[in-house]
Structures are given as C-alpha cells and as structure tokens.
Motif scaffolding. Structure first.
Motif, mmCIF file in Angstrom:
data_model
loop_
_atom_site.group_PDB
_atom_site.id
_atom_site.type_symbol
_atom_site.label_atom_id
_atom_site.label_comp_id
_atom_site.label_asym_id
_atom_site.label_seq_id
_atom_site.Cartn_x
_atom_site.Cartn_y
_atom_site.Cartn_z
ATOM 1 N N THR A 1 0.851 -1.197 0.000
ATOM 2 C CA THR A 1 0.000 0.000 0.000
ATOM 3 C C THR A 1 0.888 1.248 0.000
ATOM 4 O O THR A 1 1.833 1.330 0.780
ATOM 5 N N PRO A 2 0.619 2.231 -0.835
ATOM 6 C CA PRO A 2 1.486 3.414 -0.905
ATOM 7 C C PRO A 2 1.466 4.237 0.388
ATOM 8 O O PRO A 2 0.455 4.294 1.085
ATOM 9 N N TYR A 3 2.600 4.864 0.662
ATOM 10 C CA TYR A 3 2.669 5.814 1.769
ATOM 11 C C TYR A 3 1.965 7.107 1.367
ATOM 12 O O TYR A 3 2.109 7.588 0.243
ATOM 13 N N ARG A 4 1.214 7.663 2.313
ATOM 14 C CA ARG A 4 0.657 8.986 2.124
ATOM 15 C C ARG A 4 0.573 9.672 3.481
ATOM 16 O O ARG A 4 -0.018 9.128 4.414
ATOM 17 N N TRP A 5 1.156 10.850 3.582
ATOM 18 C CA TRP A 5 1.141 11.578 4.848
ATOM 19 C C TRP A 5 -0.304 11.861 5.252
ATOM 20 O O TRP A 5 -1.107 12.370 4.463
ATOM 21 N N GLY A 6 -0.649 11.492 6.493
ATOM 22 C CA GLY A 6 -2.005 11.673 7.000
ATOM 23 C C GLY A 6 -2.959 10.563 6.602
ATOM 24 O O GLY A 6 -4.121 10.580 7.020
ATOM 25 N N ASP B 1 -7.343 2.621 0.795
ATOM 26 C CA ASP B 1 -7.680 3.384 -0.406
ATOM 27 C C ASP B 1 -6.911 4.704 -0.478
ATOM 28 O O ASP B 1 -6.462 5.120 -1.548
ATOM 29 N N ALA B 2 -6.773 5.369 0.654
ATOM 30 C CA ALA B 2 -6.101 6.670 0.685
ATOM 31 C C ALA B 2 -4.593 6.535 0.831
ATOM 32 O O ALA B 2 -3.847 7.464 0.543
ATOM 33 N N GLY B 3 -4.118 5.367 1.287
ATOM 34 C CA GLY B 3 -2.708 5.200 1.639
ATOM 35 C C GLY B 3 -2.515 5.407 3.131
ATOM 36 O O GLY B 3 -3.445 5.804 3.850
ATOM 37 N N PHE B 4 -1.296 5.129 3.612
ATOM 38 C CA PHE B 4 -1.017 5.197 5.051
ATOM 39 C C PHE B 4 0.239 6.001 5.337
ATOM 40 O O PHE B 4 1.218 5.937 4.584
ATOM 41 N N ASP B 5 0.212 6.719 6.460
ATOM 42 C CA ASP B 5 1.465 7.100 7.083
ATOM 43 C C ASP B 5 1.721 6.070 8.183
ATOM 44 O O ASP B 5 0.926 5.139 8.372
ATOM 45 N N CYS B 6 2.824 6.200 8.916
ATOM 46 C CA CYS B 6 3.221 5.123 9.825
ATOM 47 C C CYS B 6 2.182 4.862 10.916
ATOM 48 O O CYS B 6 1.781 3.711 11.147
ATOM 49 N N SER B 7 1.719 5.909 11.586
ATOM 50 C CA SER B 7 0.764 5.708 12.672
ATOM 51 C C SER B 7 -0.628 5.383 12.135
ATOM 52 O O SER B 7 -1.398 4.665 12.780
ATOM 53 N N GLY B 8 -0.947 5.897 10.937
ATOM 54 C CA GLY B 8 -2.225 5.555 10.325
ATOM 55 C C GLY B 8 -2.323 4.075 10.022
ATOM 56 O O GLY B 8 -3.370 3.443 10.212
ATOM 57 N N LEU B 9 -1.215 3.497 9.563
ATOM 58 C CA LEU B 9 -1.165 2.056 9.282
ATOM 59 C C LEU B 9 -1.366 1.240 10.557
ATOM 60 O O LEU B 9 -2.204 0.326 10.604
ATOM 61 N N VAL B 10 -0.599 1.563 11.604
ATOM 62 C CA VAL B 10 -0.686 0.805 12.856
ATOM 63 C C VAL B 10 -2.085 0.931 13.456
ATOM 64 O O VAL B 10 -2.677 -0.070 13.895
ATOM 65 N N GLY B 11 -2.640 2.133 13.472
ATOM 66 C CA GLY B 11 -3.978 2.320 14.009
ATOM 67 C C GLY B 11 -5.022 1.535 13.239
ATOM 68 O O GLY B 11 -5.926 0.932 13.839
ATOM 69 N N TYR B 12 -4.905 1.520 11.917
ATOM 70 C CA TYR B 12 -5.864 0.788 11.081
ATOM 71 C C TYR B 12 -5.806 -0.714 11.374
ATOM 72 O O TYR B 12 -6.848 -1.375 11.501
ATOM 73 N N VAL B 13 -4.603 -1.274 11.488
ATOM 74 C CA VAL B 13 -4.459 -2.710 11.739
ATOM 75 C C VAL B 13 -5.118 -3.098 13.054
ATOM 76 O O VAL B 13 -5.913 -4.053 13.116
ATOM 77 N N PHE B 14 -4.818 -2.401 14.126
ATOM 78 C CA PHE B 14 -5.354 -2.777 15.436
ATOM 79 C C PHE B 14 -6.860 -2.498 15.534
ATOM 80 O O PHE B 14 -7.582 -3.253 16.185
ATOM 81 N N ARG B 15 -7.304 -1.461 14.873
ATOM 82 C CA ARG B 15 -8.738 -1.147 14.916
ATOM 83 C C ARG B 15 -9.555 -2.183 14.145
ATOM 84 O O ARG B 15 -10.581 -2.660 14.622
ATOM 85 N N THR B 16 -9.105 -2.556 12.947
ATOM 86 C CA THR B 16 -9.886 -3.468 12.113
ATOM 87 C C THR B 16 -9.673 -4.933 12.482
ATOM 88 O O THR B 16 -10.556 -5.762 12.242
ATOM 89 N N ALA B 17 -8.532 -5.260 13.079
ATOM 90 C CA ALA B 17 -8.274 -6.654 13.459
ATOM 91 C C ALA B 17 -8.888 -7.009 14.804
ATOM 92 O O ALA B 17 -9.455 -8.078 14.980
ATOM 93 N N LEU B 18 -8.791 -6.071 15.778
ATOM 94 C CA LEU B 18 -9.219 -6.386 17.142
ATOM 95 C C LEU B 18 -10.139 -5.334 17.755
ATOM 96 O O LEU B 18 -10.541 -5.474 18.907
#
Length: 220
Positions: free
Chosen positions: A109-114, A119-136
């Motif tokens: 997935t491409p990096y995107r600030w914010g 679909d929009a892409g991830f920055d570092c904390s956006g990626l981590v937050g998405y994983v934990f929110r959608t997985a658990l």
C-alpha cells in the motif's frame, strides 16, 4: 589471507580426514537465519578483497568490524525468533495471528502523509492504528509519540524481548517519530516514507536498527 574459506565459519567444523568417513547422514535444513548469516558473510568477502586501494591492515580492521556487527545481529535474531515462537505458541485466542494477517494484507500500500486507509494510503501511525482497529477493535492514539507514551502498555527496551504484535518505535535525539508492528524474526512492518510502500524491514541492524528506541506491548 585465505578469504575463500571464511564462509565455513557459519557451518560445522570439518570431520577428521585421518579416518575413513562413515556414511554421512543428511544435514538438517539450516534455519533462515543461518542461511542469511552465511550469505551476508560471503557478500562481505569480495568487498574486502577487491578493494586494493585500502592498505591490508585497514582492510582487515574493516572486515573485523563488519563481521562483529554481523555476528551481533545474528545472535540477536536468534533470541528474537525464540521469543516470537513462544508468543505465537501461547496465542490461544488467535489475536496475534489476527494482527499479523491483517498487517500482511496491506503490504505494497502506498505511503501517504495523514493516510489512514488502504484506499487513501497510510502514514506510519495511520497504518498501525488501522491494523489494530480493524483486526481487534483496539483504538490507538493517532500519532506515534502518543502511542509510545501510553503507560498502560508494557514498555520494552530490549530488542531480544520483542514478540510478534508489539509496537516498535524509532526516532532521533530522544524523540519518537516513527512506529511499526513487529512481525517476528527481527523484522517489522511499517509505512516508511513518501514515495515508498508498506513493507517489512529489519530492526536488528542498519538504518532502522540505529533508530530503534523502544517498544510497547498491548494487553490484547
């Protein structure tokens, strides 16, 4: 200097040739860590032997330093892999596996600030937050430095104590500015920076190894 024989350091010592060798049992398959250590050591040798502009003693010192760093990373990776195996063996409710599965689906997935979505892409904390929110269903702070300061989560400073699913933090001059998810075998998954995609990197050596500051283990 006999460089061609050095890769044998990563293998067993040769048998005594004074007695007829017995039937040789097949060697157990080496671990990925053993293979990586041997390959890295072999790659260092041409770099050392091929540069004749460097005095012999300087080349020897350079090689000794490279070899020392390689062996340190190798020892650390064995400790880390052991800790991860234990964590996964105790993952009776499958929560760690859920985190890893969700995280791995986002590779590329491409990096995107914010960015906070595939679909929009991830920055570092956006990626981590998405994983934990959608997985658990776990909500994390939006930025890495706030994730790193959550006192309710166990603080880990020793890389050899990391297990899969831990949050790993990186920074400079004592300030956290990056976060990823530890996936085992000395590697973590993250959204690196502009122009790069979600990927895994080692935190045992190199750029990210130098920037590692701490980790946090969530109570899953």
């Amino acid at each position: 200097m006999g460089f061609a024989a050095l890769p044998a350091l990563a293998q067993d010592a040769p048998e005594d040739t004074a007695t007829p060798p017995a039937a040789k049992a097949p060697e157990p398959q080496r671990s990925k860590t053993d293979a990586a250590a041997t390959a890295t050591l072999a790659a260092l040798l041409p770099h050392l032997a091929g540069n004749d502009t460097i005095p012999l003693m300087d080349r020897s010192a350079m090689f000794a330093g490279d070899l020392s760093r390689l062996l340190s990373a190798y020892d650390a990776s064995r400790s880390v892999a052991s800790a991860t195996d234990t964590a996964l063996a105790n993952d009776s409710d499958g929560k760690v596996q859920s985190i890893l599965r969700r995280a791995m689906t986002l590779l590329g997935t491409p990096y995107r600030w914010g960015g906070t979505s595939p679909d929009a892409g991830f920055d570092c904390s956006g990626l981590v937050g998405y994983v934990f929110r959608t997985a658990l269903g776990i909500e994390l702070p939006r930025v890495s430095r706030e994730m790193a300061s959550q006192a309710s989560n166990q603080l880990i400073r020793d890389r050899s104590a990391l297990v899969a699913g831990d949050l790993v933090f990186f920074g400079r001059r004592g300030r956290v500015d990056h976060v990823g998810i530890y996936v085992g075998d000395g590697r973590f998954l993250h959204a690196p920076s502009t122009g790069k995609d979600v990927r895994t990197d080692t935190l045992l050596s190199g750029y990210w190894g130098d920037k590692f500051m701490q980790a946090r283990r969530l109570d899953l």
